[in-house]
Design a protein around this motif. Structure first.
Motif, PDB file in Angstrom:
ATOM      1  N   ALA A 108       4.525   8.879   3.677  1.00 26.52           N
ATOM      2  CA  ALA A 108       4.578   8.823   5.871  1.00 26.52           C
ATOM      3  C   ALA A 108       5.150   7.232   5.678  1.00 26.52           C
ATOM      4  O   ALA A 108       6.027   7.160   7.055  1.00 26.52           O
ATOM      5  CB  ALA A 108       2.679   8.963   5.573  1.00 26.52           C
ATOM      6  N   MET A 109       5.769   6.413   5.042  1.00 23.27           N
ATOM      7  CA  MET A 109       5.854   5.404   4.751  1.00 23.27           C
ATOM      8  C   MET A 109       7.388   5.162   5.531  1.00 23.27           C
ATOM      9  O   MET A 109       8.411   4.552   6.246  1.00 23.27           O
ATOM     10  CB  MET A 109       5.708   3.697   4.039  1.00 23.27           C
ATOM     11  CG  MET A 109       4.169   3.574   4.295  1.00 23.27           C
ATOM     12  SD  MET A 109       4.040   2.165   2.817  1.00 23.27           S
ATOM     13  CE  MET A 109       2.452   1.479   2.781  1.00 23.27           C
TER      14      MET A 109
ATOM     15  N   ALA B 224      -5.646  -0.380   1.112  1.00 22.25           N
ATOM     16  CA  ALA B 224      -5.484  -1.039   0.691  1.00 22.25           C
ATOM     17  C   ALA B 224      -4.189  -1.169   0.599  1.00 22.25           C
ATOM     18  O   ALA B 224      -2.490  -2.147   1.060  1.00 22.25           O
ATOM     19  CB  ALA B 224      -5.768  -0.975  -0.208  1.00 22.25           C
ATOM     20  N   ALA B 225      -2.833   0.139   0.799  1.00 19.41           N
ATOM     21  CA  ALA B 225      -1.754   0.241   0.641  1.00 19.41           C
ATOM     22  C   ALA B 225      -0.771  -0.605   2.599  1.00 19.41           C
ATOM     23  O   ALA B 225      -0.082  -0.868   2.360  1.00 19.41           O
ATOM     24  CB  ALA B 225      -0.897   1.523   0.775  1.00 19.41           C
ATOM     25  N   VAL B 226      -1.813   0.438   3.559  1.00 16.42           N
ATOM     26  CA  VAL B 226      -1.107  -0.588   4.347  1.00 16.42           C
ATOM     27  C   VAL B 226      -1.683  -1.933   4.800  1.00 16.42           C
ATOM     28  O   VAL B 226       0.184  -2.451   5.163  1.00 16.42           O
ATOM     29  CB  VAL B 226      -1.961   0.031   5.727  1.00 16.42           C
ATOM     30  CG1 VAL B 226      -2.004  -0.772   7.265  1.00 16.42           C
ATOM     31  CG2 VAL B 226      -1.702   1.539   5.800  1.00 16.42           C
ATOM     32  N   LEU B 227      -2.654  -3.243   4.296  1.00 17.99           N
ATOM     33  CA  LEU B 227      -2.495  -3.554   4.409  1.00 17.99           C
ATOM     34  C   LEU B 227      -1.603  -4.856   3.870  1.00 17.99           C
ATOM     35  O   LEU B 227      -0.738  -5.291   3.754  1.00 17.99           O
ATOM     36  CB  LEU B 227      -4.004  -4.743   3.403  1.00 17.99           C
ATOM     37  CG  LEU B 227      -4.733  -4.025   5.040  1.00 17.99           C
ATOM     38  CD1 LEU B 227      -5.917  -4.078   4.247  1.00 17.99           C
ATOM     39  CD2 LEU B 227      -4.479  -4.850   6.153  1.00 17.99           C
ATOM     40  N   LEU B 228      -1.128  -3.965   2.410  1.00 12.61           N
ATOM     41  CA  LEU B 228       0.107  -5.250   1.266  1.00 12.61           C
ATOM     42  C   LEU B 228       1.575  -4.088   0.833  1.00 12.61           C
ATOM     43  O   LEU B 228       2.074  -4.935   0.855  1.00 12.61           O
ATOM     44  CB  LEU B 228      -0.661  -4.732  -0.133  1.00 12.61           C
ATOM     45  CG  LEU B 228      -2.004  -5.362  -0.320  1.00 12.61           C
ATOM     46  CD1 LEU B 228      -2.773  -4.783  -1.729  1.00 12.61           C
ATOM     47  CD2 LEU B 228      -2.316  -6.498   0.230  1.00 12.61           C
ATOM     48  N   ALA B 229       1.780  -3.913   2.197  1.00 10.98           N
ATOM     49  CA  ALA B 229       2.932  -3.265   2.668  1.00 10.98           C
ATOM     50  C   ALA B 229       3.997  -4.107   2.919  1.00 10.98           C
ATOM     51  O   ALA B 229       4.975  -4.297   2.458  1.00 10.98           O
ATOM     52  CB  ALA B 229       2.970  -2.407   3.784  1.00 10.98           C
TER      53      ALA B 229
ATOM     54  N   ARG C 174       6.882  -1.863  -1.396  1.00  5.94           N
ATOM     55  CA  ARG C 174       6.587  -0.831  -1.104  1.00  5.94           C
ATOM     56  C   ARG C 174       5.841  -0.109  -2.818  1.00  5.94           C
ATOM     57  O   ARG C 174       4.439   0.641  -2.860  1.00  5.94           O
ATOM     58  CB  ARG C 174       7.309   1.008  -1.025  1.00  5.94           C
ATOM     59  CG  ARG C 174       6.874   2.065  -1.083  1.00  5.94           C
ATOM     60  CD  ARG C 174       7.990   2.764  -1.012  1.00  5.94           C
ATOM     61  NE  ARG C 174       8.708   3.132  -1.870  1.00  5.94           N
ATOM     62  CZ  ARG C 174       9.597   4.126  -2.591  1.00  5.94           C
ATOM     63  NH1 ARG C 174       9.822   4.720  -1.166  1.00  5.94           N
ATOM     64  NH2 ARG C 174      10.229   4.120  -3.378  1.00  5.94           N
ATOM     65  N   ASP C 175       6.586  -0.372  -3.781  1.00  2.00           N
ATOM     66  CA  ASP C 175       5.895  -0.195  -4.696  1.00  2.00           C
ATOM     67  C   ASP C 175       4.202  -0.807  -5.574  1.00  2.00           C
ATOM     68  O   ASP C 175       3.672  -0.327  -6.175  1.00  2.00           O
ATOM     69  CB  ASP C 175       6.774  -0.502  -5.708  1.00  2.00           C
ATOM     70  CG  ASP C 175       8.057   0.325  -5.982  1.00  2.00           C
ATOM     71  OD1 ASP C 175       7.978   1.349  -5.015  1.00  2.00           O
ATOM     72  OD2 ASP C 175       8.687   0.373  -7.399  1.00  2.00           O
ATOM     73  N   VAL C 176       4.886  -2.362  -4.575  1.00  2.00           N
ATOM     74  CA  VAL C 176       3.378  -3.133  -5.308  1.00  2.00           C
ATOM     75  C   VAL C 176       2.089  -2.833  -4.726  1.00  2.00           C
ATOM     76  O   VAL C 176       0.802  -2.452  -5.287  1.00  2.00           O
ATOM     77  CB  VAL C 176       3.356  -4.545  -4.497  1.00  2.00           C
ATOM     78  CG1 VAL C 176       1.888  -5.264  -4.531  1.00  2.00           C
ATOM     79  CG2 VAL C 176       4.651  -5.523  -5.934  1.00  2.00           C
ATOM     80  N   ALA C 177       2.671  -2.254  -3.526  1.00  2.00           N
ATOM     81  CA  ALA C 177       1.356  -1.010  -1.759  1.00  2.00           C
ATOM     82  C   ALA C 177       0.760  -0.532  -2.369  1.00  2.00           C
ATOM     83  O   ALA C 177      -0.495   0.358  -2.902  1.00  2.00           O
ATOM     84  CB  ALA C 177       2.220  -0.822  -0.787  1.00  2.00           C
ATOM     85  N   LEU C 178       2.040   0.416  -3.540  1.00  2.00           N
ATOM     86  CA  LEU C 178       1.254   1.965  -4.182  1.00  2.00           C
ATOM     87  C   LEU C 178       1.251   1.827  -4.896  1.00  2.00           C
ATOM     88  O   LEU C 178      -0.258   2.133  -5.578  1.00  2.00           O
ATOM     89  CB  LEU C 178       2.439   3.153  -4.182  1.00  2.00           C
ATOM     90  CG  LEU C 178       3.357   3.605  -3.393  1.00  2.00           C
ATOM     91  CD1 LEU C 178       4.418   4.404  -3.578  1.00  2.00           C
ATOM     92  CD2 LEU C 178       2.648   3.672  -1.684  1.00  2.00           C
ATOM     93  N   LEU C 179       0.807   1.172  -5.948  1.00  2.00           N
ATOM     94  CA  LEU C 179       0.125   0.365  -7.055  1.00  2.00           C
ATOM     95  C   LEU C 179      -1.588   0.523  -6.330  1.00  2.00           C
ATOM     96  O   LEU C 179      -2.151   0.546  -7.523  1.00  2.00           O
ATOM     97  CB  LEU C 179       0.387  -0.449  -7.846  1.00  2.00           C
ATOM     98  CG  LEU C 179       1.605   0.214  -8.915  1.00  2.00           C
ATOM     99  CD1 LEU C 179       2.655  -0.679  -9.579  1.00  2.00           C
ATOM    100  CD2 LEU C 179       1.583   1.446  -9.695  1.00  2.00           C
TER     101      LEU C 179
END
Lengths: 209, 209, 209
Positions: free
Chosen positions: C109-110, C161-166, C170-175
């Protein structure tokens, strides 16, 4: 009318009959019969069209399809009580519908130029999903999942036959698909043909599950 | 804000309330309330948009819709225990949501320039499918299928009224649609209005079914 | 292979294992195992792709996905009886699959450039809907709805969490998304973490519900 569009109409009519029979088991009124008949008749093909992005969805582009399904539902509403056994009629009509819908799905997917694994899956989806939606909505045990019967297996074998025989021309492949699907499903209903099912460890081992 | 977009918001809010009431019967937590509320609120319209290939799907293009549904779910989570009878509230809210969602579906399909059979079906899908998804997922007997009640029939009659009155202008047609749908559904809930349901042969015939 | 496409394959394989385990509880044959495994493995991602109009649907464009799911089903068919407790294995595999599928949905989606509320919802849909379809079709109580467990909540928190850390890449957010989702779900399974559930008025009030 081509073989493919004939398959579409016949599969819609026969699936609609099965939907209306399930509606009769739930004792719905005539609009309920039409609703379940249409859901069953177009469910699998609709999912196929959405997944392969065929536009428009077949019955949106040709609403006569819905008229055929509704007519089948009305027929059952007034005539189902004449059947000896509605459940037996349901099983055999569903077998016919499966054997028509699988080649219909295969034909559309081949016509869209998709690869063989997708053709295989679209045949199975078109054949199995309308009946599955009917059973889930009406809270019946899905025919797809009845233990020890060939159902998805019959659809798979039929679609595989069509893929293997695609070189002989589309109509030959579709007829073979219908034949294989119906033979396996009918053999399962009539003679108890089956594949081995999963069994957990013997009971002596105790607490499995 | 046009009549059509107002219908969208109100139908989402009212369907979300019904979803949250069903979640309260299943004793879920607050995120479960929001999940079922959103599924119910956008289920029918999403199916409509996917089928007629409207892009983007209404709530993907306008996520405020999801905020409305979530707010309704939170309201129910904290206030549902104040209701005398949650099931009665559910029935009547669902009737209101149906009477708003059917014209919403009809309006979108008319706006997309589709033929009248498709307009009819899209009205019924938008009205009935969200509630059906709610009930199937939560394992309730679907309201759509409760014996001897007008539900799909009410949606059908409302959508048919809109199609017949389309010549008088869209807003008149949509208001008539809402009126007919609500009248029939409310008459069925309040006064027991019904269509004849299917009955098998009399029991003396024995083994039918 | 990117992180995102690796997530797709692993989530498909693990969800397929859970589907096959549910099929083993229903004692299906091997084609039934494959059918339920594929439905579970691609159900959530398919719904995501249809809703955001990604073309083609991921497994239509890459049928190797279906081969992975089928292999997982065949493995379970022949090896499930070696498990001490199939239901416990199901719960934990499903937790792993959830924690992989949510970031997979968020990532897609991102990548499609959608707004954050839609990213959040697509993560939840990709994570939760395949398992929900599995449970509805097989008539199990949906894991999504088991009282007093974090499931949708875990998916929601991970996607948030992924949205906040986007902003961190991307890889950090997904992890982070995978970590939060798994931690909450595992904490719920292992230590009974939960949110308060809805309770009707105390029984002394009588007739509620």
């Amino acid at each position: 009318m081509t073989l493919l569009s004939a398959l579409d109409y016949v599969s819609v009519a026969v699936f609609a009959l099965t939907g209306a029979l399930v509606a009769s088991r739930a004792q719905l009124d005539i609009v309920g019969f039409i609703f379940i008949a249409c859901l069953t008749a177009v469910g699998g093909g609709t999912l196929r069209d959405v997944l392969i992005n065929r536009e428009p969805v077949f019955w949106v582009g040709n609403p006569a399809i819905l008229a055929v399904a509704s007519a089948a539902a009305i027929l059952v509403f007034f005539a189902a009580h004449r059947l000896e056994s509605r459940f037996r009629a349901l099983l055999w009509l569903d077998a016919c519908a499966l054997a028509i819908a699988v080649p219909a799905g295969v034909g559309v997917a081949m016509g869209a130029g998709l690869g063989w694994p997708v053709v295989l899956v679209m045949g199975m989806i078109t054949g199995c999903m309308g009946g599955l939606m009917r059973d889930v909505v009406c809270n019946e045990v899905p025919l797809v999942l009845r233990q020890g019967e060939l159902y998805v297996t019959a659809a798979f074998a039929g679609a595989a036959a069509a893929v293997l025989l695609a070189g002989l021309g589309r109509d030959v492949a579709l007829l073979a698909c219908a034949g294989v699907t119906f033979t396996l499903r009918a053999g399962s209903l009539g003679f108890g043909w089956r594949l081995p099912v999963y069994h957990p460890r013997p009971p002596r081992d105790g607490l499995n599950r």
